[in-house]
Motif scaffolding. Structure first.
Motif, PDB file in Angstrom:
ATOM      1  N   GLN A  65       0.757  -1.369   0.057  1.00 29.71           N
ATOM      2  CA  GLN A  65       0.088  -0.131  -0.103  1.00 29.71           C
ATOM      3  C   GLN A  65       1.131   1.310  -0.008  1.00 29.71           C
ATOM      4  N   ALA A 111      -5.136  -2.288   0.465  1.00 26.09           N
ATOM      5  CA  ALA A 111      -5.477  -2.227   2.034  1.00 26.09           C
ATOM      6  C   ALA A 111      -6.777  -3.033   2.334  1.00 26.09           C
ATOM      7  N   SER A 112      -7.590  -3.250   1.415  1.00 30.77           N
ATOM      8  CA  SER A 112      -8.916  -3.791   1.443  1.00 30.77           C
ATOM      9  C   SER A 112      -8.701  -5.465   1.969  1.00 30.77           C
ATOM     10  N   ARG A 158      -5.149  -0.804   9.119  1.00 29.58           N
ATOM     11  CA  ARG A 158      -5.691   0.108   7.906  1.00 29.58           C
ATOM     12  C   ARG A 158      -5.882   1.456   8.097  1.00 29.58           C
ATOM     13  N   ALA A 177     -11.247   3.864   4.402  1.00 28.17           N
ATOM     14  CA  ALA A 177     -10.741   3.332   5.577  1.00 28.17           C
ATOM     15  C   ALA A 177     -12.001   2.790   6.346  1.00 28.17           C
ATOM     16  N   THR A 209     -13.583  -0.525   4.926  1.00 23.89           N
ATOM     17  CA  THR A 209     -12.628  -1.699   5.423  1.00 23.89           C
ATOM     18  C   THR A 209     -13.030  -1.905   6.683  1.00 23.89           C
ATOM     19  N   THR A 210     -12.740  -1.048   7.646  1.00 23.83           N
ATOM     20  CA  THR A 210     -12.877  -1.421   8.844  1.00 23.83           C
ATOM     21  C   THR A 210     -14.484  -1.967   9.415  1.00 23.83           C
TER      22      THR A 210
END
Length: 381
Positions: free
Chosen positions: A37, A47-48, A77, A91, A94-95
Motif C-alpha cells: 500500500q 489495503a482492503s 488500515r 478506511a 474496510t473497518t
C-alpha cells in the motif's frame, strides 16, 4: 472435563504448530499489505485485503483472538491512512467489513464448538454403553492372555451388533463371538440378550452343543420377528489344551502357530434364533462334531466377525486375512502379543478397505502363555 467444573473444553484440539502457522500467516498478510500500500499508487485498494485477517485467525483460534485480530487489522488500515489522506471513506468501509467478518467468524467458530461438544457427549454415552454391554475381557483368563477389539460401522459410533465374551469355567476357558443381523439400537439390544445368556449358561452347560441351545432358547424369547438371527462361534479350551469349536453359522476360528495360520475345525449348527423355525426343525440343526485340536503354549486363537474377512478394496477383492496374519507373524516373531495383533489387524484391514466398509468388526484373541515346556511341534488332533 469433569462435570460441573464450569469449563468448556469442547473446542476441537488444534496443534501448536497449526496455531503458529496461522499467526504467522496473519502477520505476513498485514506486513505485505502495508508494504504494498505504501509503495503503490494511493488509489490502489490493496489495503482492503486486511478484511481477511479475522477469517485467517478463525482457522485456529476462538472469538477472543478473532476480535483481537480484527482490532489489529483495523488499526493497520488506519495507520496506512497518512499515505492516502483523501481515502477516509475507504478506511471506514474496510473497518466495517473487518468487523462484520470478525463477528461472522466468531459465530461460525462458536457453532462448531457447540457441535463438537454435542458429538463429544454422544460419543461419551456410546462408550459408556459399550463398556456396559461389551465388557473387556481380563488380560489373563486361565493360561491365556486375552485381548478384544471392536470397530463400529457407523462413523463416530462406538458400539453396534457384534459381540464377544470370555469365561473361565470348570469345563475350561470358554469364549463367544457373534454377529447380530442388522444394525442400530435393536442390534445392540439383541447382543445384550445373547451376552447375558452366555454369562449365565457358560458355567453350567456340559458341552458347547447344549450351550448353543441355551443361547438360542434365550434369544428366541426375545427376538421381535422371525427374520432376526445371530451368527455365533463358541470355543472351549480344556486345561490340557484340547480345543473344540461350535459354529452357529459363523466363520471358524484361526490358530496362529510359529508363523503358520490354520482353521480350527468347528461343529456346524444353525444361527441363533433360527432353530425354532419349521424349516429348521424339518432338517438337522447340528452336524457331526469334528475331533478337537490340541493347542500348546505359544499358540494364539483368533476369533473374528465378517466385518474383517469381508472388507473389500476398490477392486472388490476381499481382505486376505490368512495371508496378512502370516505376514504379521513373519514381521513380529513369537511370542504373539494379542493386544498388538488386534490393533495391527484393525488398522491393516482399514487401510486395505479404503473404499469404505459397511459392517461392524469384532476381534477376540487368546494367546497361551509360554510359561511351560512346549508341546510337540506337530498339530495334534
Amino acid at each position: 472435563m469433569a462435570a460441573g467444573d464450569g469449563q468448556d473444553d469442547s473446542r476441537p484440539v488444534t496443534s501448536r504448530a497449526s496455531r503458529i502457522a496461522v499467526l504467522l500467516t496473519a502477520l505476513v498478510l498485514c506486513l505485505v499489505v502495508s508494504a504494498l500500500q505504501v509503495s503503490t499508487s494511493p488509489s490502489s485498494h490493496i489495503a482492503s485485503v486486511l478484511v481477511a485477517v479475522p477469517a485467517v485467525i478463525a482457522f485456529a483460534f476462538g472469538p477472543p483472538m478473532i476480535l483481537g485480530s480484527a482490532v489489529v487489522a483495523a488499526g493497520v488500515r488506519w495507520a496506512l491512512l497518512p499515505a492516502e489522506p483523501e481515502r477516509i471513506g475507504s478506511a471506514v468501509g474496510t473497518t466495517v467489513v473487518i468487523g462484520v467478518i470478525a463477528v461472522l467468524s466468531c459465530f461460525v467458530v462458536r457453532r462448531g464448538e457447540r457441535e463438537s461438544a454435542r458429538l463429544q457427549k454422544v460419543t461419551s454415552v456410546a462408550e459408556a454403553a459399550q463398556r456396559a454391554v461389551l465388557r473387556p475381557p481380563p488380560d489373563t483368563v486361565g493360561r491365556f492372555r486375552t485381548a478384544a477389539s471392536y470397530r463400529a460401522a457407523a462413523q463416530y459410533a462406538r458400539i453396534g451388533g457384534d459381540l464377544y465374551a470370555v469365561a473361565d469355567t470348570a469345563h475350561g476357558v470358554r469364549a463367544l463371538i457373534g454377529d447380530v443381523r442388522g444394525k442400530g439400537l435393536g442390534a445392540v439390544s439383541t447382543a445384550t440378550t445373547v451376552l447375558g445368556s452366555f454369562h449365565e449358561a457358560a458355567y453350567t452347560e456340559p458341552s458347547l452343543g447344549p450351550l448353543a441351545a441355551r443361547l438360542d432358547t434365550g434369544l428366541s424369547r426375545f427376538l421381535p420377528d422371525d427374520e432376526a438371527f445371530v451368527t455365533a462361534l463358541l470355543i472351549e479350551i480344556a486345561p490340557d489344551g484340547l480345543t473344540h469349536a461350535y459354529s452357529c453359522g459363523h466363520p471358524p476360528p484361526l490358530v496362529l502357530r510359529e508363523g503358520t495360520v490354520r482353521e480350527l475345525p468347528a461343529a456346524p449348527g444353525l444361527p441363533l434364533g433360527l432353530r425354532a423355525l419349521p424349516s429348521a426343525s424339518a432338517s438337522a440343526t447340528d452336524g457331526p462334531a469334528p475331533p478337537g485340536t490340541r493347542l500348546r503354549p505359544g499358540d494364539t486363537l483368533l476369533l473374528y466377525t465378517d466385518g474383517i474377512a469381508e472388507t473389500r478394496d476398490r477392486s472388490g477383492a476381499f481382505y486376505p486375512l490368512t495371508d496378512r496374519l502370516t505376514a504379521y507373524q513373519a514381521a513380529h516373531p513369537d511370542p504373539v502379543d494379542p493386544h498388538h495383533l488386534l490393533a495391527w489387524l484393525l488398522d491393516d484391514a482399514q487401510d486395505y478397505g479404503r473404499a469404505g466398509t459397511h459392517d461392524d468388526a469384532a476381534l477376540l484373541a487368546l494367546t497361551w502363555q509360554t510359561d511351560e515346556d512346549p508341546r510337540p511341534r506337530e498339530w495334534a488332533a
